[in-house]
Design an enzyme around this catalytic site. Sequence first.
Site, PDB file in Angstrom:
ATOM      1  N   ALA A 167       4.007   7.110   2.984  1.00 23.71           N
ATOM      2  CA  ALA A 167       4.132   6.107   4.048  1.00 23.71           C
ATOM      3  C   ALA A 167       2.767   5.503   4.335  1.00 23.71           C
ATOM      4  CB  ALA A 167       4.716   6.736   5.313  1.00 23.71           C
ATOM      5  N   ASP A 168       2.791   4.318   4.921  1.00 14.82           N
ATOM      6  CA  ASP A 168       1.554   3.696   5.365  1.00 14.82           C
ATOM      7  C   ASP A 168       1.848   2.939   6.654  1.00 14.82           C
ATOM      8  OD1 ASP A 168      -1.170   3.344   5.089  1.00 14.82           O
ATOM      9  OD2 ASP A 168      -0.961   1.386   4.153  1.00 14.82           O
ATOM     10  N   THR A 169       0.871   2.947   7.551  1.00 11.01           N
ATOM     11  CA  THR A 169       1.017   2.289   8.853  1.00 11.01           C
ATOM     12  C   THR A 169      -0.142   1.338   9.052  1.00 11.01           C
ATOM     13  OG1 THR A 169       2.127   4.228   9.799  1.00 11.01           O
ATOM     14  CG2 THR A 169       1.160   2.666  11.355  1.00 11.01           C
ATOM     15  N   THR A 223       0.822  -1.206   0.000  1.00 13.43           N
ATOM     16  CA  THR A 223       0.000   0.000   0.000  1.00 13.43           C
ATOM     17  C   THR A 223       0.861   1.263   0.000  1.00 13.43           C
ATOM     18  OG1 THR A 223      -0.244  -0.192   2.413  1.00 13.43           O
ATOM     19  CG2 THR A 223      -2.016  -1.076   1.048  1.00 13.43           C
TER      20      THR A 223
END
Length: 205
Positions: free
Chosen positions: A85-87, A58
């Site tokens: 960014a992805d978390t 993602t």
Amino acid sequence: MALLQLPHPLLLASASPRRQELLEQLGVWHHVVAIPTPEGEDEPQLANESPLDYVQRTAYEKAQHAFSHLTQHQSLAPQQAILCADTTVELNHQVFGKAATEAEAVAMLSQLSGHTQRVHTAVVIVLEGQYHHVLSTSLVTFASLSQHEIQTYCRTGDYQGKAGAYGIQGPAAAFVRHLEGSYSGVMGLPLHETYTLLTQLYPQT
């Protein structure tokens, strides 16, 4: 004086105020760019896709979309980078993304209560068409929470827009019994990994 000297501002393709705050903390010269995308929604997880593969995919897809949009609609300066960014939160191989409703947030936090979860943040920086990746994984252990505590927290609305329905930098910090790893990574942008990657891309003299 900032730790990092960049030739042009880093383009942060994220609406997350936490990522903006973390870049400011690092002293990185940056501009926030608005990319038309449903930022508040989570990408569906693919069949048989692990949470680790999910968060890296993602983040990469966000970076692809941002790079395509920005190259079509504005000119990037030479040596100007885009950061995405992805978390995501993982418990028992299950992905906990953003809660769409208060009831969903209560359900998520009820599952996380008393357990150690993995918080993965993938960072992708695009520089001159090349994609560079870093990944941070931290372990966050929640105390055992009562339904009253969970519901009181969720009524504050702090869960909104946050993976796992909580933000470690807000009131939910009271629920965290132990953290192993990167505090900033749990917030949404691991500063050590991001700084290290940027110094590799922009060697400091």
